[in-house]
Design an enzyme around this catalytic site. Structure first.
Site, PDB file in Angstrom:
ATOM      1  CE  LYS A  27       7.101 171.599  91.268  1.00  9.44           C
ATOM      2  NZ  LYS A  27       8.275 171.905  92.120  1.00  9.44           N
ATOM      3  CE1 TYR A  76       6.163 171.745  87.504  1.00  5.99           C
ATOM      4  CE2 TYR A  76       4.016 172.812  87.742  1.00  5.99           C
ATOM      5  CZ  TYR A  76       5.385 172.791  87.975  1.00  5.99           C
ATOM      6  OH  TYR A  76       5.971 173.812  88.699  1.00  5.99           O
TER       7      TYR A  76
END
Length: 267
Positions: free
Chosen positions: A146, A142
């Site tokens: 991002k 993650y």
């Protein structure tokens, strides 16, 4: 004339809060969902879109243009969480997360740029994450997806200068939404060497979301960005310590910062 705003993932959570707030401020808002029929009571129109399927991106953009003939603000909010030891997350899940959090927003941007270039105006806001500024244990995929969106925005901005199109990132911390329910969680395996620490970290992550701030704070921040004549490249929205963690990463030696993170996650 009211500005037209398209919010990907606008049917729930932060996207829904942003859409409702902007509509109250007089914007013409469109949200998106893979299944818009599930949201008959939405306060603004929900258009079908799956950011991992390019054909639905084209259809979505065409539908908004059919109704309003312009898109002034694109908010790339659709995203997915993922947790687990990097070693144990299946390759297909890593790729799926990048398709949603990185390639998806890029393809929505590509589909929107011709319209904004023809208008000689536009603003693109990428919703990233404070987690994208650091490699977090058991959230590494993650953080990477991002972080990649944060970095590519910097390049995009310079390439778009000639066309009067602005682009910025807004990185939220933890907010009280249903994101934890939609995450991919690598299972806590009984024979895993990460069993104890991953299981504990998973519980901590969910608690942070449950104790997070009101998503309206993000909506207010987005509104301020839209109303800013020349937006900054990066914005952070969240609790003081979450934002301060980025400052610490810049000023502390790498290993000292790593130790702070490990202490925080009790590793």
């Amino acid at each position: 004339m009211s500005k037209v705003v398209l919010i990907t993932g606008g049917s729930s959570g932060i996207g829904k809060s942003i859409g409702e707030f902007l509509q109250q401020k007089g914007f013409k808002v469109f949200g998106t969902s893979r299944n818009p029929e599930n949201y008959p009571n939405s306060k603004f129109p929900i258009v079908a879109l799956d950011v991992t399927k390019p054909e639905t991106i084209s259809t979505c953009i065409a539908e908004v243009l059919k109704q309003e003939n312009r898109i002034d603000v694109l908010i790339n909010n659709a995203g997915a969480g993922i947790t687990g030891p990097v070693e144990e997350i299946p390759d297909e899940e890593i790729k799926r997360n990048f398709e949603t959090n990185f390639f998806g927003p890029i393809n929505v941007i590509k589909a929107t740029l011709p319209t904004m270039r023809a208008q000689n105006s536009g603003l693109i806001i990428n919703i990233t994450s404070i987690a994208g500024y650091m490699g977090l244990p058991f959230r590494g995929v993650y953080s990477a997806s991002k972080g990649a969106l944060e970095i590519i925005t910097e390049a995009f901005r310079m390439e778009l200068k000639d066309f009067n199109i602005e682009m910025t990132n807004v990185a939220p911390g933890d907010f009280a939404t249903n994101i934890a329910a939609g995450r991919y969680h690598a299972p806590v395996l009984e024979d895993s060497p990460y069993k104890e620490k991953y299981g504990h970290s998973l519980k901590t992550m969910d608690e942070h979301v449950d104790e997070g701030g009101d998503p309206k704070e993000m909506a207010e921040a987005i509104y301020k960005v839209i109303e800013t004549k020349s937006p900054k490249i990066h914005y952070k929205v969240g609790a003081f310590m979450q934002k301060f963690s980025i400052v610490l990463k810049r000023v502390l030696p790498d290993k000292m910062y790593e130790k702070l993170l490990m202490n925080h996650y009790k590793l």
